[in-house]
Enzyme design. Structure first.
Site, short mmCIF file in Angstrom:
data_model
loop_
_atom_site.label_atom_id
_atom_site.label_comp_id
_atom_site.label_asym_id
_atom_site.label_seq_id
_atom_site.Cartn_x
_atom_site.Cartn_y
_atom_site.Cartn_z
N ALA A 428 5.90 3.42 6.15
CA ALA A 428 5.84 3.52 7.74
C ALA A 428 6.80 4.37 8.18
O ALA A 428 8.02 4.00 7.88
CB ALA A 428 5.88 1.92 8.09
N CYS A 898 -0.32 2.91 4.95
CA CYS A 898 0.94 2.50 5.34
C CYS A 898 1.57 1.14 5.00
O CYS A 898 0.67 0.23 5.61
CB CYS A 898 1.66 3.20 6.46
SG CYS A 898 1.06 4.63 6.95
N CYS A 899 2.55 0.84 4.38
CA CYS A 899 3.37 -0.04 4.41
C CYS A 899 5.07 -0.05 4.21
O CYS A 899 5.19 1.03 5.04
CB CYS A 899 3.06 -1.03 3.05
SG CYS A 899 3.67 -0.28 1.61
N LYS A 900 5.73 -0.76 3.89
CA LYS A 900 7.31 -0.49 4.10
C LYS A 900 7.62 0.63 3.01
O LYS A 900 8.28 1.59 3.63
CB LYS A 900 7.81 -1.67 3.74
CG LYS A 900 9.37 -1.75 3.76
CD LYS A 900 9.98 -2.74 3.33
CE LYS A 900 11.56 -2.93 3.52
NZ LYS A 900 12.33 -4.00 3.02
#
Length: 995
Positions: A428, A898-900
């Site tokens: 992200a 997206c993730c972290k």
């Protein structure tokens, strides 16, 4: 335990214990403490060296350490056995042949250009277990003997298939185009029985070897080989090697797959790496300049009608991870240097404003120095072309996106057309180094704007819209002024050459650019800013406007200067400031242009009708200072062009100063928060833009032969859908706020496709903050495939949308005890943007243009279903992600996940999406869905990773990226209600941790 001269008096089992060693120089004792809470064992040595040696010996003597040593010895024994069994493989190339060849020449494998050199699948039959009652858990290790080196190299492995003596391996072996494999190359296949996966214990079953030429030249493109023990005596079964070609159907059906085989579990698949190129059809120079270090894997899965489909999964890094941020930072530096100079060029100001200007310039210089240092550090970067997750907190890499990769699935299935499915995976976009203690950009910008409205007398408040308008005016000035000056010189050059056609063309271009220049200043903001700037001079006298002029300077109500002060220094040539003077100044530019046009018309008319008398004076030239039309063209046009340039210069000076004064207010009202927010926004935007450029280039290459897509691209624009998996709890809420603003800012990015003039195909970035143009370069042959509108330089719009659904345990906390309003608002806002794109799409695109357009009613239903799911506010509603992804694909959009850090949650989503596509679009057999999912998710599908190759550590080699898309935890398939027990036990600990 015993004394030096006595028998052992006590035996201590060192299991599940740890050693406490006292660090003082005089203490010579240590204590053994046990996890079972039994009394500790106190030991005292004669000296400090003895105490230290005891601690080392005891640390190595515990049962866990001994078990680890046993495992290492077992692996060493297996390697020794493999070395013995490889003696046969070392005889592949006779020594006499090697000695007779100074430089060995080998036969290349015939193949399709840019496709893998060799691919094959494996299956074993009638394997013999060491004991009758044991069920085999087998996998095949593939090793390659290079004929030029005589070295046996481990290359890849299949997955583990459990509980059968006839394992059918779903994962194959693929050799990429650049791999040095020839017909003389020999391949060794070694079959192992895995006894305990957790302990990594395995036993050797048998092995066999074959020449590549035997496989590729076999009539049936299949080899059936006998597996033998290491001594070459006992037969332990057979192994089938089937040559695979993605463009051809595999012979036979899958009816022979028994129920027992269908229940086989897939635990690990090994990798193969390539140096360049991702897809054969797309392995062009322009794409190779963007993608590098791909990893390729091959699968075969049965369809519902018992046919085989083949899947080639590929992942690649991109050089854009560093190229785009460096280009952006360079533009930021140039833009900030221009702004600082414009502030210095404001001239003399009253003490209050002058002190404010000095403070602003000092802060801006500090930020400028920081940008320059960051760019210098990025220029020194070497190694991998992406930023790993463990580096997300490094200041020097804060502009770089996290784990930016292309994930591609190439599917070849019977009765269906080959298909490519691309997903861009990236962490992200967020300012991790800046932190999230006070939230992310969405909250910080709102708070900053509210505080700026209450600045009182210190500065004049201009709305964000007016500030953006001021930046646009300055940008237009910097862009148009040199163009107008250049066209004016071309006009004079045409006049000196007495060329009527060239004169007409030069006049046309000059007129167009000058009209744009004049209209750029027809704005109330410029007039009010000029008045505000006048009041900021050391002294000023305001002349009351005419009766009908009452709309001047609304923004001045926020400043505290007296309305009439005796003038000491102000705009030249006026003892009093006339608020209507600006209208006359910029109107003079238009009048000067009319004089030039009138004179050119006369000159051309006289040239065409040289024998007639000059007609009456043209009324449009009433304001011109030169009336004669005889003599040289250049002499008659030169005074008029000079006047036009002078008028334009006066407008530019006043306008630049007034707009610079507006920017001064923006900066002064919020130092240093304003600059810190600009920095944070630049960081987030840089990460988001790198991913967008990568996605656009990949999509362009994929759809280059799709005329419908190309028409959609220049008529409507490109849909870019981001799938967010961040929670709305603690720091991830701040990340989501950053991400939402960064993706929204991408709406101001335009793309332009140009023909490459060199071998450098990397994109070129131009523009300024809030208005960037990305020039994508294509080779001449590819450029010719584009529609005329795109080839003529039409700017292509982007429509980014973000839908977020938190899926981890932190989101469970947010839903039960926190607030999910942020996620709901983001989803609702982006749903409206998606509906606007769909409306524009249906209005501008013909009904038969796109292959998916026939599903228009289906798209309407999907949009309505998405709307209902967003309104439902259901916990962890992953249906939102499936619907948004489906709509994006049907509208030819670009997909992002997206993730972290683009690892666990991203891998869960991507692999589940891939298997869902195989099931819904390519008829994957329902009994093999979970097995296919396990194959793609298993972390060990990439082989036995060393610690230095672990993507979690980020310590990656330059030539071997590691995939983040293969993890065994099915987070997306777990209901949030199953976590209630865990929440009760760990809530207090988590709350304390994230306070």
């Amino acid at each position: 335990m015993k004394n030096k001269s006595s028998e052992a008096s006590e035996v201590v089992i060192l299991e599940r214990c740890w050693i406490v060693e006292f660090r003082s120089k005089t203490d010579v004792s240590i204590v053994l403490k046990f996890q079972s809470r039994e009394p500790g064992l106190y030991l005292e040595a004669a000296s400090k060296p003895d105490c230290e040696s005891w601690a080392v010996a005891l640390g190595e003597a515990n049962s866990e350490g001994l078990q680890s040593k046993i495992q290492q010895l077992r692996r060493l024994i297996m390697e020794i056995k493999e070395e013995r069994s490889s003696d046969e493989a070392r005889q592949f190339v006779p020594s006499s042949q090697v000695d007779s060849l100074g430089e060995p020449q080998f036969t290349s494998i015939q193949r399709i250009a840019n496709e893998p050199k060799l691919e094959f699948s494996l299956a074993c039959k009638d394997l013999v277990a060491a004991t009758r009652d044991r069920k085999l858990n087998t996998f095949v290790q593939v090793s390659v003997l290079h004929p030029a080196e005589h070295i046996l190299t481990r290359y890849s492995s299949t997955e583990i298939v459990e509980g059968t003596k006839d394992p059918l391996f779903l994962t194959g072996v693929t050799f990429p185009p650049e791999y040095p494999i020839y017909e003389e190359t020999k391949i060794k296949l070694t079959v192992y029985d895995v006894k305990d996966k957790s302990q990594d214990t395995r036993s050797f079953l048998g092995c066999t070897t074959f020449r590549v030429a035997d496989l590729v030249k076999s009539k049936e493109q299949q080899l059936t080989l006998t597996l033998r023990t290491s001594d070459g005596g006992k037969t332990v079964g057979t192994i089938e090697v089937n040559l695979v070609k993605m463009g051809e159907l595999e012979d036979g059906e899958t009816d022979h797959i028994t129920t027992d085989a269908q229940d086989q579990k897939c635990a690990l698949v090994r990798e193969c790496t390539a140096t360049e190129g991702v897809s054969g059809k797309d392995n062009l120079p322009s794409l190779s300049a963007v993608l590098k270090n791909p990893i390729c894997k091959l699968y075969r899965f049965p369809t519902s009608d018992n046919k085989w489909m083949r899947i080639r999964e590929q992942m690649a890094e991109t050089t854009l991870s560093f190229h785009v941020p460096k280009e952006l930072i360079n533009l930021h530096i140039k833009e900030d240097m221009r702004r600082n100079q414009e502030l210095k060029d404001l001239g003399e100001l009253a003490p209050h404003w002058d002190n404010m200007r000095k403070s602003v310039i000092a802060h801006c210089d500090q930020m400028l120095s920081m940008y320059q240092d960051t760019l210098a550090e990025l220029g020194k970067h070497t190694g991998s072309s992406f930023k790993s997750s463990c580096s997300k907190g490094e200041k020097t890499l804060e502009f770089i996106p996290i784990n930016l990769h292309l994930q591609r699935m190439h599917v070849h299935s019977p009765r269906l057309k080959d298909a490519l499915y691309d997903v861009i995976t990236v962490g992200a976009p967020a300012a991790h180094f800046q932190g999230f203690k006070n939230g992310g950009l969405r909250k910080l910008l709102s708070k900053f704007e509210a505080e700026r409205r209450n600045t009182g007398y210190q500065c004049i408040y201009y709305s964000p819209e007016n500030t953006a308008k001021a930046k646009e005016v300055l940008s237009n000035i910097n862009h148009l002024q040199p163009l107008i000056s250049n066209h004016a010189d071309l006009l004079l050059n045409s006049a000196s050459q007495h060329s009527p056609d060239s004169l007409k063309n030069s006049l046309k271009m000059l007129s167009e650019k000058t009209e744009l220049f004049v209209h750029a200043f027809k704005d109330q903001l410029v007039r009010s800013a000029l008045l505000a700037l006048y009041t900021a001079r050391p002294g000023c006298v305001l002349k009351k406007p005419a009766k009908n002029s009452t709309e001047e300077g609304d923004d001045l109500q926020h400043q505290d200067h007296p309305s009439q002060i005796k003038r000491q220094d102000s705009i030249p040539h006026h003892s009093e400031y006339d608020e209507e003077e600006w209208d006359r100044v910029w109107a003079n530019v238009g009048k000067s242009l009319n004089c030039v046009i009138a004179m050119v018309d006369r000159l051309l008319e006289k040239d065409n009708v040289s024998n007639t008398k000059e007609g009456e004076n043209d009324p449009s030239a009433a304001d011109c200072k030169v009336f004669h039309t005889g003599g040289d063209w250049y002499e008659q046009l030169y005074p008029l062009v000079t006047t036009l340039k002078d008028c334009m210069g006066e407008v530019v000076t006043r306008a630049k100063q007034s707009m610079a004064f507006v920017l001064l207010q923006e900066l002064a009202c919020g130092l240093p928060q304003c600059l810190m927010l600009t920095l944070r926004r630049d960081i987030v935007f840089s990460q988001a833009l790198a991913g967008l450029v990568c996605g656009f280039i990949i999509k362009l290459h994929t759809g280059l032969h799709d005329q419908g897509f190309l028409q959609q691209l220049h008529t409507v624009g490109l849909l870019v859908q981001y799938e967010g998996l961040l929670s709305t709890y603690s720091e991830e809420a701040g990340m989501l706020e950053d991400m939402a603003v960064g993706i929204s800012d991408l709406q101001k990015v335009m793309f332009k496709i140009i023909e490459a003039k060199s071998e450098d195909f990397l994109p070129i970035i131009t523009g300024r903050r809030e208005h960037y143009v990305i020039e994508v370069q294509l080779p001449a042959k590819m450029f010719e495939l584009l529609p005329q509108e795109i080839k003529e330089g039409k700017l292509l719009r982007m429509y980014p949308v973000l839908f977020n659904v938190g899926i981890n345990e932190q989101q469970t906390l947010a839903e039960r005890f926190g607030d999910t309003t942020l996620q709901e608002n983001i989803n609702q806002e982006n749903l409206e943007l998606l509906k606007e794109y769909y409306k524009l799409f249906t209005e501008k695109m013909p009904p038969d243009c796109l292959p998916h357009f026939q599903e228009q009613n289906n798209l309407k239903g999907l949009l309505e279903n998405l709307h209902q799911n967003i309104q439902a506010k259901k916990r962890k509603n992953v249906e939102i992600m499936w619907l948004a992804a489906t709509i994006c694909r049907k509208l030819n959009g670009v997909r992002f996940t997206c993730c972290k850090s683009a690892k666990d949650r991203t891998s869960m989503s991507v692999t589940l999406e891939q298997c869902s596509i195989l099931r819904d679009e390519h008829q994957l057999h329902k009994d093999f869905f979970i097995r296919a999912l396990d194959c793609m998710r298993s972390r060990q599908t990439q082989g036995a990773l060393n610690e230095s190759d672990d993507p979690e550590t980020g310590c990656l080699t330059d030539n071997k990226p590691t995939s983040r898309h293969f993890y065994p935890i099915a987070l997306l398939l777990v209901s949030s209600h199953l976590l209630v027990v865990w929440l009760i036990l760990s809530l207090a600990l988590l709350l304390a941790k994230y306070q």
